[in-house]
Design an enzyme around this catalytic site. Structure first.
Site, PDB file in Angstrom:
ATOM      1  N   ASP B  66       1.030  -1.029   0.103  1.00 41.97           N
ATOM      2  CA  ASP B  66       0.265  -0.103   0.235  1.00 41.97           C
ATOM      3  C   ASP B  66       0.738   1.275   0.095  1.00 41.97           C
ATOM      4  OD1 ASP B  66      -1.618   1.994   0.670  1.00 41.97           O
ATOM      5  OD2 ASP B  66      -2.431   1.142   2.249  1.00 41.97           O
ATOM      6  N   ASN B  93       3.307   8.210  -7.954  1.00 42.40           N
ATOM      7  CA  ASN B  93       1.821   8.250  -8.966  1.00 42.40           C
ATOM      8  C   ASN B  93       0.708   7.822  -8.257  1.00 42.40           C
ATOM      9  OD1 ASN B  93       0.225   7.943 -11.480  1.00 42.40           O
ATOM     10  ND2 ASN B  93       0.274   5.730 -10.838  1.00 42.40           N
ATOM     11  N   TYR B 159      -7.920  16.054  -0.547  1.00 46.87           N
ATOM     12  CA  TYR B 159      -7.335  15.772  -1.893  1.00 46.87           C
ATOM     13  C   TYR B 159      -6.664  17.091  -2.255  1.00 46.87           C
ATOM     14  CZ  TYR B 159      -6.507  13.772  -6.646  1.00 46.87           C
ATOM     15  OH  TYR B 159      -5.921  13.376  -7.614  1.00 46.87           O
ATOM     16  N   LYS B 163      -2.765  17.789  -2.627  1.00 43.92           N
ATOM     17  CA  LYS B 163      -2.007  17.973  -3.965  1.00 43.92           C
ATOM     18  C   LYS B 163      -1.394  19.497  -4.111  1.00 43.92           C
ATOM     19  CE  LYS B 163      -2.926  13.909  -6.051  1.00 43.92           C
ATOM     20  NZ  LYS B 163      -1.999  13.236  -6.344  1.00 43.92           N
TER      21      LYS B 163
END
Lengths: 268, 264
Positions: B66, B93, B159, B163
């Site tokens: 993971d 990625n 998120y 990011k």
């Protein structure tokens, strides 16, 4: 690109026709060379026919490359180079608005109108004129690539270089609007933003720019290098390699982008 | 193909989340350009299946685990170096959300998962691979970020925040190693209908207040210029460029592959 079944080299730009303004030297020549190597037919434009003949001889690519003379600061010449590309090779797929620069640098307080007008003609109006003309061919064929050679100065400011900085910021804005206009028509519009590269144009105009910033030419280049992460200036091939990707079919999903090729200089 | 020279001949790459979607497309593109590749994923069976489909023999291998766990990320890098003798290209990625929610309803568990998966994973991978790359004075780090690394969307706070953080990390790292032959870049894809997006998209759509998965995809498309999702191959092509010698002077770059979505 791999090789085809008959051992024939397959280029990423096979069958494409490109036009590169300012293509006889520097970044434009590197882009033209890379496009030729990927199978495209290429028109290079420049002001000096004698220089162009030497470039064509050095390229040694015969009918695959053609020269059209013209001064990109003139609308008629910009439109003629686009029309001439179509007349000569039958179509235009890739328009690289590469010519550009600025001269007679000065701080704004001492800046006459003429250098500002000259920089806008050379960088901004030229990009607009060739883009508009190229769209007239690309929109009906539903395929096209516009690549504007902008600069790190399209994203950041430098004192004493307001002409160039303003013109390149304008090119970046034009790029973004145009991308949205033609996004669903198979046409992409992008700007490449290189850091300083020691091209002939920079060698010619660099001393003046440096003086306007209170520096020598060598100090100017050193300052650009110092602003980067790689602590050296860029090379023309850096720009050409990205141009090939954008021009190819696989570049279809990239548009409206201002791509930094500046060794880690621009903050965004 | 005997005379074909690949852009990544002799290079060794590892890819977190490489069994499917963007990571898988990167693996295929890297292999086509002559690299050797280790892909990572949580599911052993899926990993074995991916290796079979890649059909690259000794040139590809799988490391299970993971990517939200430090031991996996560091283990992948150690495994790659042990397997192929070096690491030239580290693609960080993997990433996503599981049960996203607006800030006022966000659970600590989801928040921590997203921080581990999207941000810490990249830091762990970067630190470990730089320890190998700095002495060699050569390397490429490619982070799969997102348009959400520059924009905000309601209902995706973790998120968006992670990011954005990853983009900052990329810029700092690029400046740290810029003179050492190592580049650090991020690719910022727009919406792509990957397996992860298909799996978690319906729940995300609810959290974002857009109703359905289809409406979510349509919203992202409508914000682009091309009015369609991006494709994994489009991201992989940029990854090949950034991994190759041709991009030795590109670093700290946040490279959009978003069909004209981002304003900058």
């Amino acid at each position: 690109m791999g090789t085809g079944g008959l051992g024939v080299k397959m280029g990423a730009l096979d069958g494409r026709v490109a036009c590169v303004t300012g293509g006889t030297r520097g970044i434009g020549l590197a882009i033209a060379t890379a496009f030729l190597n990927e199978g495209a037919k290429v028109v290079i434009n420049g002001r000096d026919a004698a220089k162009a003949q030497r470039t064509l001889a050095e390229l040694g690519r015969g009918d695959q490359v053609h020269f059209i003379a013209g001064d990109v600061k003139k609308k008629a010449d910009c439109e003629a180079v686009v029309d001439g590309t179509v007349a000569h090779f039958g179509r235009i797929d890739i328009m690289v608005a590469n010519a550009g620069g600025a001269a007679d640098f000065a701080p704004i307080a001492q800046l006459p109108d003429e250098p500002m007008q000259d920089a806008l003609l050379w960088n901004f109006w030229h990009s607009f004129w060739v883009m508009r003309r190229a769209f007239n061919y690309m929109i009906p064929q539903q395929w096209g690539r516009i690549i504007n050679i902008s600069s790190v100065e399209g994203k950041v400011g430098k004192p004493g270089m307001s002409t160039y900085v303003a013109a390149k910021h304008a090119v970046n804005g034009l790029t973004k609007s145009a991308a949205k206009e033609v996004g669903t028509l198979g046409i992409t519009v992008n700007a490449l933003c290189p850091g300083v590269i020691e091209t002939d144009i920079v060698k010619e105009g660099g001393a003046g720019a440096a003086a306007a910033m209170g520096l020598t030419y060598d100090q100017l280049l050193a300052q650009f290098a110092a602003d980067s992460a790689i602590k050296r200036i860029n090379e023309v091939e850096d720009v050409a390699n990205v141009a090939v990707l954008l021009a190819s079919d696989i570049g279809a999903g990239i548009t409206g982008s201002l791509i930094s090729i500046d060794g880690g200089t621009a903050p965004y | 193909m005997a005379n074909s020279t690949g852009k990544l001949d002799g290079k060794v790459a590892c890819i977190t989340g490489g069994t499917r979607s963007i990571g898988r497309a990167m693996a295929e593109a890297f292999l086509a350009e002559g690299a050797r590749v280790v892909i990572n994923g949580r599911d052993e069976a899926k990993g074995r299946q991916a290796l079979k489909e890649l059909n690259a023999g000794d040139r590809a291998d799988f490391y299970g685990g993971d990517a939200a766990k430090q031991s996996t990320v560091e283990g992948l890098i150690d495994f790659t170096i042990a397997r192929y003798g070096q690491l030239d290209v580290c693609c960080l990625n993997s990433g996503g959300v599981q049960a996203t929610a607006p800030v006022f309803q966000m659970s600590d568990e989801e928040w921590n998962l997203e921080v581990d998966w999207n941000l810490n994973h990249v830091f762990w991978g970067m630190r470990k691979s730089l320890q190998h790359m700095i002495p060699r004075q050569s390397g490429r780090i490619i982070v799969t970020s997102s348009v959400e690394g520059k924009l905000g969307k309601p209902g995706l706070p973790g998120y968006v925040a992670t990011k954005h953080a990853v983009n900052g990390l990329v810029k700092s790292a690029a400046h740290e190693v810029g003179t050492l032959g190592i580049t650090v870049n991020a690719i910022l894809p727009g919406i792509i209908e990957t397996d992860i997006v298909r799996e978690t998209g319906p729940a995300s759509a609810v959290a974002m207040g857009v109703g359905s998965y289809e409406a979510l995809i349509e919203m992202f498309c409508s914000e682009s210029s091309i009015k369609r999702p991006n494709r994994v191959e489009e991201v992989a092509a940029v990854a090949v460029l950034l991994a190759s010698d041709a991009a030795r002077n590109m670093t700290g770059c946040l490279f959009p592959v978003d069909g004209g979505t981002l304003p900058y």
